[in-house]
Motif scaffolding. Sequence first.
Motif, PDB file in Angstrom:
ATOM      1  N   VAL A 130     -30.264  22.792 -16.218  1.00  0.00           N
ATOM      2  CA  VAL A 130     -30.926  21.345 -15.196  1.00  0.00           C
ATOM      3  C   VAL A 130     -32.015  21.028 -15.388  1.00  0.00           C
ATOM      4  CG1 VAL A 130     -30.469  19.332 -13.556  1.00  0.00           C
ATOM      5  CG2 VAL A 130     -28.263  20.876 -14.683  1.00  0.00           C
ATOM      6  N   GLN A 131     -32.570  22.019 -14.629  1.00  0.00           N
ATOM      7  CA  GLN A 131     -34.359  22.064 -14.581  1.00  0.00           C
ATOM      8  C   GLN A 131     -34.661  21.917 -16.825  1.00  0.00           C
ATOM      9  OE1 GLN A 131     -35.271  22.066 -11.600  1.00  0.00           O
ATOM     10  NE2 GLN A 131     -37.348  20.864 -13.206  1.00  0.00           N
ATOM     11  N   ALA A 132     -34.153  22.701 -17.113  1.00  0.00           N
ATOM     12  CA  ALA A 132     -34.846  22.305 -18.340  1.00  0.00           C
ATOM     13  C   ALA A 132     -34.609  21.205 -19.133  1.00  0.00           C
ATOM     14  CB  ALA A 132     -34.076  23.574 -19.009  1.00  0.00           C
ATOM     15  N   VAL A 133     -34.306  20.201 -18.709  1.00  0.00           N
ATOM     16  CA  VAL A 133     -33.825  19.182 -19.633  1.00  0.00           C
ATOM     17  C   VAL A 133     -35.334  18.014 -19.624  1.00  0.00           C
ATOM     18  CG1 VAL A 133     -32.672  16.966 -19.181  1.00  0.00           C
ATOM     19  CG2 VAL A 133     -31.073  19.283 -19.033  1.00  0.00           C
ATOM     20  N   LYS A 134     -35.826  17.718 -19.976  1.00  0.00           N
ATOM     21  CA  LYS A 134     -36.700  17.210 -19.767  1.00  0.00           C
ATOM     22  C   LYS A 134     -36.544  15.621 -19.429  1.00  0.00           C
ATOM     23  CE  LYS A 134     -40.295  14.472 -23.195  1.00  0.00           C
ATOM     24  NZ  LYS A 134     -40.285  14.152 -24.202  1.00  0.00           N
ATOM     25  N   GLY A 135     -37.492  14.979 -18.076  1.00  0.00           N
ATOM     26  CA  GLY A 135     -37.188  14.054 -17.166  1.00  0.00           C
ATOM     27  C   GLY A 135     -36.863  14.246 -15.740  1.00  0.00           C
ATOM     28  N   VAL A 136     -36.127  15.920 -15.781  1.00  0.00           N
ATOM     29  CA  VAL A 136     -35.708  16.380 -14.018  1.00  0.00           C
ATOM     30  C   VAL A 136     -36.973  16.537 -13.480  1.00  0.00           C
ATOM     31  CG1 VAL A 136     -34.227  17.641 -13.050  1.00  0.00           C
ATOM     32  CG2 VAL A 136     -33.494  16.744 -15.132  1.00  0.00           C
ATOM     33  N   SER A 137     -36.712  14.935 -12.697  1.00  0.00           N
ATOM     34  CA  SER A 137     -38.618  15.820 -11.626  1.00  0.00           C
ATOM     35  C   SER A 137     -37.830  16.686 -10.702  1.00  0.00           C
ATOM     36  CB  SER A 137     -38.526  15.174 -11.046  1.00  0.00           C
ATOM     37  OG  SER A 137     -38.083  13.701 -10.438  1.00  0.00           O
ATOM     38  N   SER A 138     -36.479  16.812 -10.070  1.00  0.00           N
ATOM     39  CA  SER A 138     -35.792  17.314  -9.065  1.00  0.00           C
ATOM     40  C   SER A 138     -34.805  17.941  -8.889  1.00  0.00           C
ATOM     41  CB  SER A 138     -36.720  17.141  -7.393  1.00  0.00           C
ATOM     42  OG  SER A 138     -35.814  15.858  -7.225  1.00  0.00           O
ATOM     43  N   ILE A 139     -33.917  18.670  -8.377  1.00  0.00           N
ATOM     44  CA  ILE A 139     -32.886  18.868  -7.625  1.00  0.00           C
ATOM     45  C   ILE A 139     -32.460  18.915  -6.551  1.00  0.00           C
ATOM     46  CG2 ILE A 139     -30.702  20.771  -9.187  1.00  0.00           C
ATOM     47  CD1 ILE A 139     -32.286  21.137 -11.475  1.00  0.00           C
ATOM     48  N   ASN A 140     -31.304  18.804  -6.455  1.00  0.00           N
ATOM     49  CA  ASN A 140     -30.323  18.500  -5.517  1.00  0.00           C
ATOM     50  C   ASN A 140     -29.228  19.519  -5.384  1.00  0.00           C
ATOM     51  OD1 ASN A 140     -29.602  19.295  -2.976  1.00  0.00           O
ATOM     52  ND2 ASN A 140     -29.223  16.798  -1.831  1.00  0.00           N
ATOM     53  N   ASN A 141     -29.230  21.082  -5.487  1.00  0.00           N
ATOM     54  CA  ASN A 141     -28.257  21.752  -5.906  1.00  0.00           C
ATOM     55  C   ASN A 141     -27.361  21.625  -5.145  1.00  0.00           C
ATOM     56  OD1 ASN A 141     -26.781  23.905  -7.096  1.00  0.00           O
ATOM     57  ND2 ASN A 141     -28.229  24.922  -8.077  1.00  0.00           N
ATOM     58  N   SER A 142     -26.122  21.235  -4.480  1.00  0.00           N
ATOM     59  CA  SER A 142     -25.199  20.947  -3.344  1.00  0.00           C
ATOM     60  C   SER A 142     -23.855  22.032  -4.374  1.00  0.00           C
ATOM     61  CB  SER A 142     -24.582  19.871  -3.351  1.00  0.00           C
ATOM     62  OG  SER A 142     -26.266  19.462  -1.743  1.00  0.00           O
TER      63      SER A 142
END
Length: 138
Positions: free
Chosen positions: A120-132
């Motif tokens: 998910v982090q490698a996808v262009k446009g993702v600024s942050s991830i809440n990994n729940s």
Amino acid sequence: MGRILNRMGVVSLLCFATMPVTGLAADPVPPVVTEGKSASNVDNTAINSRDKYAGNKTPEDQFTTQDDRHLLAAVRRSVVHDKSLSLMAHNIKIMVDTGNVTLRGPVKTADEKLKVEKIVQAVKGVSSINNSLDVKTN
């Protein structure tokens, strides 16, 4: 003409009624099997129970801006495209809010949880991830 059509309908009905009906209702539907587990083993109801609380966002709560929809589609494609992930990981909940991605649902292992986050982090446009994501223990 009406009589002929009526007789044809009655004849068709009689022909259908005399056909054998073996196997229609007698055969039970086989259980759904996914990755070697029966449907009862892949029930995620307990894991998803936290979504019932008002403070937790669900996919139904996410914004519907065009940018969020495009980013959501790109993230989903990236996760599903990786064939090394389990079916559970392919079916996680993904929510997007102005570049912030929330991941929720079960995965098989802690390594898989981290792998999904990296994808998910490698996808262009993702600024942050809440990994729940939850690691399924049974």
